[in-house]
Design an enzyme around this catalytic site. Structure first.
Site, mmCIF file in Angstrom:
data_model
loop_
_atom_site.group_PDB
_atom_site.id
_atom_site.type_symbol
_atom_site.label_atom_id
_atom_site.label_comp_id
_atom_site.label_asym_id
_atom_site.label_seq_id
_atom_site.Cartn_x
_atom_site.Cartn_y
_atom_site.Cartn_z
ATOM 1 N N GLY A 1 -4.064 -27.588 -28.860
ATOM 2 C CA GLY A 1 -3.976 -26.209 -29.357
ATOM 3 C C GLY A 1 -4.781 -25.977 -30.616
ATOM 4 C CE LYS A 2 -9.960 -29.455 -31.234
ATOM 5 N NZ LYS A 2 -11.251 -29.040 -30.740
ATOM 6 C CG ASP B 1 -10.355 -22.432 -27.440
ATOM 7 O OD1 ASP B 1 -9.187 -22.159 -27.128
ATOM 8 O OD2 ASP B 1 -10.777 -23.589 -27.582
ATOM 9 C CG ASP C 1 5.284 -28.464 -28.599
ATOM 10 O OD1 ASP C 1 4.158 -28.534 -29.137
ATOM 11 O OD2 ASP C 1 5.698 -29.312 -27.775
ATOM 12 C CB VAL C 2 6.132 -21.838 -30.797
ATOM 13 C CG1 VAL C 2 6.662 -22.161 -32.168
ATOM 14 C CG2 VAL C 2 4.617 -21.781 -30.810
ATOM 15 N N GLY D 1 -12.324 -13.286 -8.391
ATOM 16 C CA GLY D 1 -12.499 -14.470 -7.564
ATOM 17 C C GLY D 1 -13.857 -14.482 -6.891
ATOM 18 C CB CYS E 1 -13.573 -8.381 -10.828
ATOM 19 S SG CYS E 1 -15.353 -8.599 -10.658
ATOM 20 C CG MET F 1 -12.563 -2.108 -7.593
ATOM 21 S SD MET F 1 -14.219 -2.332 -6.887
ATOM 22 C CE MET F 1 -14.962 -0.778 -7.320
ATOM 23 C CD GLN F 2 -16.456 -7.191 -5.521
ATOM 24 O OE1 GLN F 2 -16.361 -8.216 -4.849
ATOM 25 N NE2 GLN F 2 -17.392 -7.037 -6.449
ATOM 26 C CG HIS G 1 -13.297 -9.340 -15.271
ATOM 27 N ND1 HIS G 1 -12.471 -10.073 -14.455
ATOM 28 C CD2 HIS G 1 -14.533 -9.452 -14.752
ATOM 29 C CE1 HIS G 1 -13.184 -10.616 -13.476
ATOM 30 N NE2 HIS G 1 -14.443 -10.246 -13.631
ATOM 31 C CD GLU H 1 -9.519 -9.859 -16.404
ATOM 32 O OE1 GLU H 1 -9.417 -8.645 -16.160
ATOM 33 O OE2 GLU H 1 -10.067 -10.672 -15.626
#
Ligand code: GLN
Length: 564
Positions: free
Chosen positions: A32-33, A87, A254-255, A372, A399, A402-403, A537, A539
């Protein structure tokens, strides 16, 4: 969408003398750097400083676009169109900064540039060597990325002691040698608790710091990653053996949510400790929004069940979440904004093909088909979408999603039997999705690297649509005039305009196009609680403190339906 409106970034001042913060990792990879670095970026931003976060990857690829997602997780896309490590997505989500091309550095890029310069006689006949020529090129890239910002926060990929990344560590040493006052090194290392001992061990950290020391680097701050918080004794040991004051040893246990990390580090004064080293003071203290978010995350109880249906690589949960990290985070951001707890269900479209959509999808509040490539599992995606359309389950297609929605509608609502994308079936009688003209040439020439339609493109949203309502609700477009948004793309195929009229006549709504009207970017359906597919996208632009409008409207519809 207009990033200027969403980003809470502090605007860089061009005269600033940039300070460089390096973040390295020790003991094991995958600790988790990236989240630690992103959290430090969020803290510095909250103190009123501008931050330019950089990720260094040690592989020879020039970007992440040609690496299998199973190998490297999600490929993230910047606004200016470079395909990067995931990242960078966390950096943008945590800092609100608009991450660009300059913020992603790979060994491949560095060597490509050094070799180009050598061929162009730009080294004036010198023999070209790892030091100083390669290190200088690395430093030049970092300085360019940090220009105008208060801080340049650089995460060094890999683990200390690896052969592959040594040259980057060497470059950090040289930078510090040139200007001691403007460089700080943070080492993030793992403290294991072997089950047979039941006790946290600090020796591995001591050893990874020794490796750093052997390269001429002394870390200024150590972040101990572990299952549970470091106790005082452990902090003392690390401080003593690693040559830092005890308050410069921070605990990062850890959380359950990554968004807790900025708050955890700030509770140990991470921001002030870093600023002190540079002789700076906080300009403001404002982690309130983060604290409120963490509070929501911990307290929301009402669950919303979202099915994510795709062609999945492998079965391990870890791999899945790594390949779709931005989709997962976007669903979370939107759910928290609507005060519900998202529960994600990974469903293989091959399962849908085998058992039928009704059996598999009966119990979910919303369905997402993410991006995909290739033909495997596409029939299952189409069946899934048919189910969502006919049963009025909120649907969001990203993406490929949608197609696939276009294909489903063509086949089952517009009567175009055998409709498909030419990516799956080159001989389909109805290629409702087809390759973009310039892409065909690229594929023939085996021009695969960075050659898709990439990065942020403007799109005009149609008035009176669900899409318009979604962007309006978050204030990202105006009520009148052109409703322009900017969203990120990564694809080679597109909606075939030859079928536009026929599909529209059958009821498909085109709710977003490129400004010239030529490319269909968003589709949706009327008489459905929420059915939207975007060629881009969304996201890639969702942030924990500013969810994306399409995800937000999707979750809102799912919550509303659940309440009925
Ligand atoms: N395979 C599709 C294309 O290339 C969709 C890509 C994606 O989902 N990112 O157009």
């Amino acid at each position: 969408m207009a990033p200027e409106k969403r980003s809470n970034a502090v605007k860089p001042k061009s005269k600033t003398q940039t300070k460089f913060i390096f973040v390295s990792g020790g003991v094991i990879s995958g600790i988790g750097k990236g989240i630690t670095s992103a959290s430090i970026g969020a803290i510095l931003r909250a103190k009123g400083y501008s931050v330019s976060p950089v990720k260094v990857d040690m592989y020879l690829n020039q970007d992440a676009g040609t690496i299998r997602p199973q190998e490297h997780g999600e490929v993230w896309v910047t606004k200016d169109g470079i395909e990067t490590d995931q990242d960078l997505g966390h950096y943008e989500r945590f800092t609100g900064e608009n991450i660009l091309r300059a913020n992603y550095v790979t060994t491949g890029q560095i060597y490509a540039e050094v070799l180009r310069k050598e061929r162009a006689f730009e080294y004036d006949g010198e023999d070209v060597e790892a030091i100083p020529h390669v290190t200088d090129e690395i430093i030049r890239r970092w300085q360019a990325a940090g220009k105008g910002y208060d801080f340049c926060l650089i995460e060094l990929g890999g683990t200390v002691g690896e052969y592959q990344n040594a040259i980057f560590f060497e470059a950090t040493r040289i930078m510090k040698l040139r200007d001691t006052q403007s460089v700080l090194h943070i080492h993030v290392a793992y403290l294991p608790i072997p089950s047979y001992l039941g006790e946290m061990k600090s020796k591995p950290v001591q050893q990874s710091v020794r490796v750093l020391n052997s390269m001429g680097i002394e870390p200024d701050l150590i972040v101990g990653r572990s299952e549970v918080p470091l106790d005082e004794r452990r902090k003392e040991r690390v401080a003593l053996f690693c040559n830092v004051a005890k308050n410069y040893v921070l605990s990062n246990p850890d959380v359950s949510s990554i968004y807790e990390v900025p708050v955890i580090l700030e509770n140990q004064h991470a921001g002030e400790l870093i600023l002190n080293k540079f002789g700076l003071k906080p300009k403001q203290h404002d982690l309130r929004a983060w604290k409120k978010l963490v509070n929501t995350i911990k307290n929301v109880k009402k669950e919303i069940h979202i099915a994510v249906v795709g062609k999945y690589f492998g079965v391990g949960k870890f791999q899945l979440s790594d390949s779709y990290v931005s989709v997962i985070e976007s669903i979370k951001h939107a759910s928290w904004a609507h005060k519900v707890k998202p529960v994600l269900h990974w469903i293989s479209s091959l399962e849908v093909e085998k058992k039928g959509a009704k059996t598999i999808l009966g119990k979910y509040d919303g369905i997402v088909v993410p991006g995909g490539f290739g033909s495997r599992g596409t029939e299952g995606m189409i069946e899934t979408i048919e189910y969502a359309r006919k049963n009025k389950v909120p649907y969001l297609g990203l993406c490929y999603g949608m197609q696939m929605a276009t294909i489903e509608f063509a086949r089952n609502a517009a009567g175009l039997k055998g409709a498909n994308t030419t990516e799956v079936d080159g001989k389909t009688p109805h290629p409702v999705i087809h390759i973009m003209p310039d892409q065909e040439k690229k594929l023939l020439n085996r021009d695969y690297g960075a050659s898709m339609r990439l990065g942020g493109w403007d799109c005009v949203v149609a008035r009176g649509t669900k899409t318009e309502a979604a962007y309006l609700a978050l204030g990202l477009i105006g009520k009148t005039g052109k409703a322009k948004i900017n969203e990120r793309h990564r694809h080679r195929y597109e909606f075939n305009n030859q079928y536009r009229e026929r599909l529209q006549k059958a009821g498909l709504v085109i709710s977003g196009t490129s400004p010239d009207g030529k490319l269909v970017e968003i589709i949706e359906l009327k008489d459905h609680p929420f059915f939207v597919g975007s060629q881009f996208h969304p996201e890639f632009q969702s942030q924990p403190l500013a969810p994306h409008p399409l995800f937000s409207a999707f979750i809102k519809a799912a919550v509303k339906l659940k309440n009925q």
